[in-house]
Scaffold this active site. Structure first.
Site, mmCIF file in Angstrom:
data_model
loop_
_atom_site.group_PDB
_atom_site.id
_atom_site.type_symbol
_atom_site.label_atom_id
_atom_site.label_comp_id
_atom_site.label_asym_id
_atom_site.label_seq_id
_atom_site.Cartn_x
_atom_site.Cartn_y
_atom_site.Cartn_z
ATOM 1 N N GLU A 34 5.994 10.474 -2.897
ATOM 2 C CA GLU A 34 5.909 10.301 -1.438
ATOM 3 C C GLU A 34 5.406 11.576 -0.772
ATOM 4 O OE1 GLU A 34 5.410 7.494 0.137
ATOM 5 O OE2 GLU A 34 7.409 6.720 -0.331
ATOM 6 N N ASP A 37 0.000 11.985 -1.637
ATOM 7 C CA ASP A 37 -1.390 11.505 -1.799
ATOM 8 C C ASP A 37 -2.386 12.455 -1.152
ATOM 9 O OD1 ASP A 37 -0.628 10.673 0.793
ATOM 10 O OD2 ASP A 37 -1.503 8.669 0.610
ATOM 11 N N LEU A 131 5.547 -0.402 5.573
ATOM 12 C CA LEU A 131 5.074 -1.305 4.515
ATOM 13 C C LEU A 131 3.570 -1.578 4.621
ATOM 14 C CD1 LEU A 131 8.054 -3.863 4.492
ATOM 15 C CD2 LEU A 131 7.731 -1.849 3.029
ATOM 16 N N SER A 134 -1.023 -1.977 8.568
ATOM 17 C CA SER A 134 -2.404 -1.688 8.987
ATOM 18 C C SER A 134 -3.367 -1.700 7.797
ATOM 19 C CB SER A 134 -2.509 -0.387 9.773
ATOM 20 O OG SER A 134 -1.663 0.590 9.259
ATOM 21 N N GLU A 166 -9.525 4.337 8.798
ATOM 22 C CA GLU A 166 -8.263 4.716 9.434
ATOM 23 C C GLU A 166 -8.309 6.185 9.895
ATOM 24 O OE1 GLU A 166 -5.126 2.532 8.356
ATOM 25 O OE2 GLU A 166 -3.646 3.771 9.372
ATOM 26 N N ASP A 178 -2.007 3.795 0.707
ATOM 27 C CA ASP A 178 -1.737 2.461 1.254
ATOM 28 C C ASP A 178 -2.901 1.510 0.988
ATOM 29 O OD1 ASP A 178 0.369 3.904 2.158
ATOM 30 O OD2 ASP A 178 -0.180 3.828 4.271
ATOM 31 N N TYR A 227 3.790 13.501 11.071
ATOM 32 C CA TYR A 227 2.989 13.361 9.842
ATOM 33 C C TYR A 227 1.929 14.459 9.785
ATOM 34 C CZ TYR A 227 0.249 10.873 6.244
ATOM 35 O OH TYR A 227 -0.419 10.509 5.099
HETATM 36 C C1 GLA Z 1 1.834 6.874 4.951
HETATM 37 C C2 GLA Z 1 0.373 7.228 4.688
HETATM 38 C C3 GLA Z 1 0.123 7.405 3.195
HETATM 39 C C4 GLA Z 1 1.124 8.377 2.577
HETATM 40 C C5 GLA Z 1 2.549 8.004 2.983
HETATM 41 C C6 GLA Z 1 3.553 9.022 2.512
HETATM 42 O O1 GLA Z 1 2.120 5.623 4.411
HETATM 43 O O2 GLA Z 1 -0.479 6.228 5.190
HETATM 44 O O3 GLA Z 1 -1.200 7.828 2.978
HETATM 45 O O4 GLA Z 1 0.816 9.694 2.934
HETATM 46 O O5 GLA Z 1 2.678 7.869 4.388
HETATM 47 O O6 GLA Z 1 3.604 9.056 1.126
#
Ligand code: GLA
Length: 392
Positions: A34, A37, A131, A134, A166, A178, A227
């Site tokens: 988590e 990425d 989840l 988008s 995105e 995602d 974020y």
């Molecule tokens: C969101 C982002 C992903 C990833 C997660 C955290 O879902 O869209 O790219 O960074 O947070 O792991």
């Protein structure tokens, strides 16, 4: 009515005939890896059996008319308005319409036609719950335009273009996880993606293990600064660590030993954020052979460690996610439980022994409701295939 039927019915009511095609784009859940990425790490998500359904047909007037059936809103746009994010009447595109329009924009830039369509879509993925509602919209539209345009692209390439949409069109600086999971999902399998090379493979989920998602009911918005601040802290850490470790490009390139030796060079908050990432990448690498060998209890322990790290170091948890994870971890049959996705609200992911799953779900909901004073939604889900055309 389920989302598939609702999309079809809404299409038929709006456009006066049945749709030529139906497509599905699943949501995703992440079991481990988590916030790594965008640090070139490894992620272990799965596509899930909650999805966005799109009923669509080619339109012959050069205009794309989309109906978001769940909020009964419609937009019309043409190729000419896409880049400027304008609807046909010159008004700015509604926020929800930027996901399909952004997907068209990224596909066009990459040289793929996105012929005008009539479409109606509906989703049973709760929005803002972690989840990937988008990404499911981006990926379902990518397969729809592939069908109408008569071209084909590997799923991973559609994922990369969805991420570009995105990042650059919608304006959310997410990583690739995602869109990857929503595009590349495989029934009853976990996915393992190397976010640097984009190579991926499948990992088994033992037959006697269920993936349970528990929704805290707390909603978040990814565009919030939390974020982006964390992404920035990771970049800051790489800059400082590169003074001693020349050639590193991302936190992926820093091992735990080097990190511990050099951590004192980092400002306090940057050190905490980077420590989560470096250790999470190490955890995911340790977890892969465990999954391959079916050692699910050990894998679950690593998920629990991940939650602690997201709570204490990355600081993306909230009370409700902590309550949900702690209760889950104390229940019989639970192998591992942690927040999933970006955090700041949303859901937890739990791996639970199949024969304990009903009791687990009941006890978790009860425990959460009495402690958090909120309603929990528990979904027992199945790893699913990625976005595809299901009829037409
Ligand atoms: C969101 C982002 C992903 C990833 C997660 C955290 O879902 O869209 O790219 O960074 O947070 O792991």
């Amino acid at each position: 009515m389920d989302s598939r039927s609702f999309a079809i019915e809404s299409f038929t009511r709006r456009f006066g005939k049945a749709p030529a095609y139906i497509a599905v784009g699943p949501g995703r859940v992440n079991t481990l890896g988590e916030h790594v990425d965008y640090n070139d790490g490894f992620v272990l998500p799965a596509a899930i059996d909650r999805a966005t359904w799109l009923a669509f047909s080619p339109s012959n007037d050069g205009q794309t008319t989309l109906l978001a059936a769940d909020f009964n809103e419609e937009v019309i746009f043409t190729d000419a308005g896409i880049a400027g994010k304008f609807a046909i009447d010159g008004s700015p595109l509604a926020e929800w319409a930027r996901y399909p329009a952004g997907m068209a924009w990224a596909l066009n830039l990459d040289g793929h036609e996105t012929p005008a369509m009539h479409g109606a879509f509906s989703s049973n993925i709760p929005r803002g719950s972690g989840l990937s509602s988008s990404a499911s919209i981006e990926m379902v539209f990518s397969v729809a335009w592939s069908a109408l345009g008569g071209w084909e692209l590997p799923a991973i390439k559609r994922a990369v273009l969805g991420q570009k949409a995105e990042n650059q069109y919608v304006g959310v600086s997410c990583g690739i996880m995602d869109q990857f999971a929503c595009a590349c999902g495989v029934e009853d399998r976990l996915l393992l993606l190397d976010c640097r090379s984009l190579e991926w493979q499948l990992l088994p989920i033992p037959e006697d293990i269920a993936i349970v998602i528990a929704d805290t009911g707390v909603r978040r918005k990814l565009t919030t600064s939390g974020y982006n601040e964390r992404r920035q802290a990771c970049e800051d850490a790489v800059k400082i660590l590169a003074e001693d470790l020349p050639g590193i490009k991302a936190l992926r390139d820093v091992n735990v030993e080097d990190f511990n030796r050099l951590a004192h060079r980092l400002p306090g908050l940057v050190e905490k954020r980077a420590r989560h990432v470096v250790e999470e990448i190490e955890r995911s690498q340790r977890a892969i052979p465990l999954l391959q060998a079916g050692h699910i209890a050990e894998f679950g322990q690593i998920m629990n460690d991940c939650h602690r790290s997201l709570r204490d170091l990355y600081e993306v948890s909230v009370d409700e996610l902590n309550i949900m994870s702690e209760i889950a971890q104390s229940l019989p049959g639970c192998m591992g439980a942690r927040l999933t996705g970006a955090g700041f609200g949303g859901c937890t992911v739990n791996l639970v022994q199949m024969d304990a799953v009903d009791e687990f779900a009941a006890q978790l909901a009860l425990g959460y409701e009495s402690k958090a004073k909120r309603k929990a939604e528990i979904y027992i889900c199945r790893a699913s295939d990625g976005a595809s055309i299901v009829s037409g």
